[in-house]
Design a protein around this motif. Structure first.
Motif, mmCIF file in Angstrom:
data_model
loop_
_atom_site.group_PDB
_atom_site.id
_atom_site.type_symbol
_atom_site.label_atom_id
_atom_site.label_comp_id
_atom_site.label_asym_id
_atom_site.label_seq_id
_atom_site.Cartn_x
_atom_site.Cartn_y
_atom_site.Cartn_z
ATOM 1 N N VAL A 55 0.842 -1.204 0.000
ATOM 2 C CA VAL A 55 0.000 0.000 0.000
ATOM 3 C C VAL A 55 0.875 1.251 0.000
ATOM 4 N N ILE A 59 0.908 4.107 -2.891
ATOM 5 C CA ILE A 59 0.711 5.536 -2.605
ATOM 6 C C ILE A 59 1.885 6.349 -3.137
ATOM 7 N N VAL A 62 1.648 6.864 -6.896
ATOM 8 C CA VAL A 62 0.589 7.832 -7.217
ATOM 9 C C VAL A 62 1.094 9.256 -6.995
ATOM 10 N N VAL A 63 1.757 9.480 -5.858
ATOM 11 C CA VAL A 63 2.315 10.816 -5.577
ATOM 12 C C VAL A 63 3.388 11.174 -6.599
ATOM 13 N N VAL A 89 -1.157 1.756 -9.757
ATOM 14 C CA VAL A 89 -1.558 0.925 -8.618
ATOM 15 C C VAL A 89 -1.766 -0.521 -9.057
#
Length: 300
Positions: A55, A59, A62-63, A89
């Motif tokens: 996870v 994240i 994505v950032v 993801v």
């Protein structure tokens, strides 16, 4: 008679004073605090619940996609965030659950979806935006997914609990430690002894003395972890350290070239004392694939 200066317009930009951090080049207390928090989150997730680490990786990508979108927009390049983030993801997850073949397939499908998505915008700028989108896809989520492949070497059991014998967890810790050793060794040696610039046009602060510091740190940490933590041969640790220092240095230089071309100093200011997440991921993204390859075939 002296005429008083006219008051500045209310909306005129006011001069700002940038704090001088000396040869360190950064706010060290903030940088150290941020690093400790990030490393603690990674280690806790790795030790107690590997799913949580996946996870964190998801994240992070994505950032990173958001930061690249922000940086590329400085040159008028507009990559589609939504399909890239969703595809990123998916790529990380399928790499962890189903392995390398699934990662390759997810990367190809995401590339096609992104190019189809851009068709809605019309002809103008299509090639530029599509090329930058595929570049972003390979540079960030595809390379980051090798961390998931490395972690999956110990199985993808999502159960909670401390498992110090998990090979995947040990591999990820080794990968992160060697890459961090490159950054820390290069930074310390560069600050203390740096006199000969390695690439003054690209990265003026990077020196050959810093590179030697990175080399010594990488090889030392590599030999130590491969022999004592992974149960491998010492020469594998040497090879791992040599490859890691070269790839980490190239990753850092490539990131510097990108920022200079885009005309920005940092990808963002999301991490206090460090700048953007991509400013810290550059070395990690460059080293993870060869480290996974070496550990997969020579240690595991």
């Amino acid at each position: 008679m002296t005429t008083p200066a006219a008051p500045a317009a209310p909306d005129a930009p006011q001069p700002t004073t940038q704090k001088d951090h000396g040869r360190a080049g950064r706010d060290l207390p903030a940088a150290i605090t941020s690093a400790v928090v990030l490393v603690a989150a990674i280690l806790v997730s790795l030790l107690f619940w590997k799913t949580a680490f996946i996870v964190i990786v998801a994240i992070a990508v994505v950032v990173a996609v958001w930061e690249l979108h922000r940086g590329l927009s400085a040159r008028g390049i507009d990559i589609p965030e939504q399909p890239l983030m969703l595809g990123a993801v998916v790529m990380v997850v399928v790499a962890y659950v189903w392995g390398a073949p699934a990662l390759v397939t997810a990367t190809a499908v995401t590339s096609l979806i992104v190019m189809l998505w851009l068709l809605r915008r019309g002809v103008d700028g299509y090639v530029q935006n599509a090329t930058a989108s595929v570049f972003t896809l390979i540079y960030v989520p595809f390379l980051a997914s090798f961390v998931a492949l490395l972690l999956a070497e110990g199985g993808n059991n999502p159960s909670l609990g401390l498992d110090l014998d998990d090979l995947g967890m040990r591999g990820v810790v080794t990968f992160i430690a060697i890459t961090v050793a490159s950054d820390v060794g290069g930074y310390v040696a560069g600050v203390l002894f740096g006199k000969h610039p390695m690439a003054p046009v690209i990265s003026p602060k990077k020196s050959w003395e810093g590179f030697v510091g990175s080399l010594l740190a990488c090889v030392g940490v590599g030999v130590w972890l491969v022999t004592s933590f992974l149960g491998g041969d010492w020469w594998v640790g040497v090879l791992l350290g040599l490859i890691a220092v070269v790839m980490a240095t190239l990753g850092d230089l490539c990131e510097s070239v990108m920022k200079r071309d885009l005309g920005i100093k940092d990808m963002s200011q999301i991490i206090p004392g460090h700048g953007g997440l991509m400013d810290r991921l550059d070395s990690l993204l460059a080293t993870v694939a060869p480290i996974w390859l070496l550990l997969h075939y020579l240690v595991f």
